[in-house]
Design a protein around this motif. Structure first.
Motif, PDB file in Angstrom:
ATOM      1  N   CYS A 222       0.835  -1.198   0.000  1.00  0.00           N
ATOM      2  CA  CYS A 222       0.000   0.000   0.000  1.00  0.00           C
ATOM      3  C   CYS A 222       0.871   1.250   0.000  1.00  0.00           C
ATOM      4  O   CYS A 222       0.703   2.147   0.827  1.00  0.00           O
ATOM      5  CB  CYS A 222      -0.930   0.012   1.209  1.00  0.00           C
ATOM      6  SG  CYS A 222      -1.950  -1.451   1.345  1.00  0.00           S
ATOM      7  N   ASP A 223       1.829   1.280  -0.913  1.00  0.00           N
ATOM      8  CA  ASP A 223       2.667   2.466  -1.075  1.00  0.00           C
ATOM      9  C   ASP A 223       3.371   2.825   0.226  1.00  0.00           C
ATOM     10  O   ASP A 223       3.285   3.958   0.716  1.00  0.00           O
ATOM     11  CB  ASP A 223       1.825   3.649  -1.579  1.00  0.00           C
ATOM     12  CG  ASP A 223       2.682   4.832  -2.019  1.00  0.00           C
ATOM     13  OD1 ASP A 223       3.850   4.614  -2.362  1.00  0.00           O
ATOM     14  OD2 ASP A 223       2.161   5.969  -1.999  1.00  0.00           O
ATOM     15  N   ALA A 224       4.086   1.847   0.787  1.00  0.00           N
ATOM     16  CA  ALA A 224       4.869   2.050   2.008  1.00  0.00           C
ATOM     17  C   ALA A 224       4.030   2.679   3.117  1.00  0.00           C
ATOM     18  O   ALA A 224       4.395   3.692   3.717  1.00  0.00           O
ATOM     19  CB  ALA A 224       6.109   2.905   1.724  1.00  0.00           C
ATOM     20  N   ALA A 225       2.892   2.055   3.399  1.00  0.00           N
ATOM     21  CA  ALA A 225       1.930   2.645   4.337  1.00  0.00           C
ATOM     22  C   ALA A 225       2.511   2.847   5.733  1.00  0.00           C
ATOM     23  O   ALA A 225       2.194   3.843   6.396  1.00  0.00           O
ATOM     24  CB  ALA A 225       0.675   1.778   4.413  1.00  0.00           C
ATOM     25  N   LEU A 226       3.348   1.933   6.201  1.00  0.00           N
ATOM     26  CA  LEU A 226       3.896   2.095   7.552  1.00  0.00           C
ATOM     27  C   LEU A 226       4.699   3.385   7.644  1.00  0.00           C
ATOM     28  O   LEU A 226       4.533   4.166   8.596  1.00  0.00           O
ATOM     29  CB  LEU A 226       4.778   0.909   7.929  1.00  0.00           C
ATOM     30  CG  LEU A 226       5.402   0.984   9.331  1.00  0.00           C
ATOM     31  CD1 LEU A 226       4.322   0.947  10.411  1.00  0.00           C
ATOM     32  CD2 LEU A 226       6.408  -0.150   9.543  1.00  0.00           C
TER      33      LEU A 226
END
Length: 308
Positions: A222-226
């Motif tokens: 998810c597009d480097a969500a973290l």
């Protein structure tokens, strides 16, 4: 503590749930105090295995002896209210993360096995509960804490099913993040939105750190969500301006009613094992020692040592 029962501490049960009912809060705190005190004391004891010259086996067996009493009694097996079911995840995280520190040094293997069975049974109840939990809660900080608790317990016995659920749940919450990294469920909380964004970041980061050891990368799809969710907190840490713009309300940490502390940022130690940042090292140094009993106690002892 065989049965845990308490109701929501919020006066408003609508969309924001941002006003606390003092009487309800006092009742909830009273119900949770024995458990939370036990978790705090357990984390402090477990952290002693990192002391120079520590008698690691003695400390480990002392932790196990205390937990074995709870396991034998079937503690926490009855959660008599929905609020108790929603919030038990953070307590399971505290128990699992304290125990995780001392397992390599334990000699009371039979008691340890009993504790693992007890905690695993509690974790499996969480799997069933969260599939039918209230809609908003399924995407917010409480689900993240449940995921961390299950991830920690999965590590104790190498339970791949529990670990898979923890990874999926962590990913599920992270992937709700808006492009700016704000978590939509937490942004509904009015003046408490930034507080709850930070409250979600702690289990999301530590669960991601635990899961990384087993090949998982929550939020990566998810597009480097973290990184975005963490970045939102760090960017708003000074004045809460972005959260204020989203919610239309001054945030509790910037209106004089709350103060950001080392507890709020305890997750930084785990995050710094997942990324390299001189700016974050400076920030962490300002607040150290970083500790939270529900994350296993002193995070510097746990995670900076792991990175060395």
């Amino acid at each position: 503590m065989l049965t845990l029962a308490y109701d929501s501490r919020y006066a408003d049960q609508g969309a924001t749930r941002s006003e606390i009912d003092p009487a309800a809060e006092a009742a909830a705190e009273a119900a949770l105090a024995p458990l939370d005190d036990f978790i705090r004391d357990l984390a402090e004891l477990a952290n002693r295995v990192y002391e120079p010259g520590a008698q690691k086996a003695v400390i480990a067996d002392c932790v196990i002896a205390q937990l074995a009493t709870w396991a034998e009694a079937g503690a926490l097996e009855t959660l008599a209210t929905e609020t108790a079911q929603l919030t038990i995840g953070a307590r399971l995280a505290g128990l699992g993360l304290a125990l995780r520190q001392i397992v390599p040094h334990a000699t009371r293997h039979e008691d340890l096995s009993a504790i693992q069975r007890w905690l695993s049974a509690l974790a499996y109840r969480q799997l069933g509960f969260w599939e039918q939990a209230p809609g908003g809660a399924r995407q917010g900080n409480l689900r993240a804490w449940a995921a961390l608790g299950v991830a920690a317990i999965a590590d104790l016995g190498g339970d791949r099913l529990l670990r898979g659920w923890a990874a999926w749940s962590t990913d599920y919450v992270l992937c709700t993040a808006a492009p700016d990294g704000s978590l939509p469920q937490e942004m509904t909380r009015g003046r408490l939105a930034f507080h709850y964004q930070m409250h979600a970041v702690a289990p999301l980061v530590v669960a991601s750190r635990l899961l990384a050891d087993h090949g998982f990368a929550p939020g990566a799809r998810c597009d480097a969500a973290l990184d975005r969710v963490v970045g939102f907190v760090l960017d708003d840490l000074t004045d809460g301006a972005t959260t204020r713009e989203i919610t239309g309300e001054e945030q509790s940490y910037f209106d004089g009613s709350r103060e950001i502390s080392a507890y709020n940022l305890a997750w930084l130690e785990a995050y710094l094992t997942l990324t390299t940042s001189s700016d974050l090292e400076v920030l962490a140094a300002v607040y150290r020692p970083l500790a939270s009993s529900k994350l296993g106690g002193d995070q510097g002892l746990i995670w900076r040592r792991a990175a060395e």
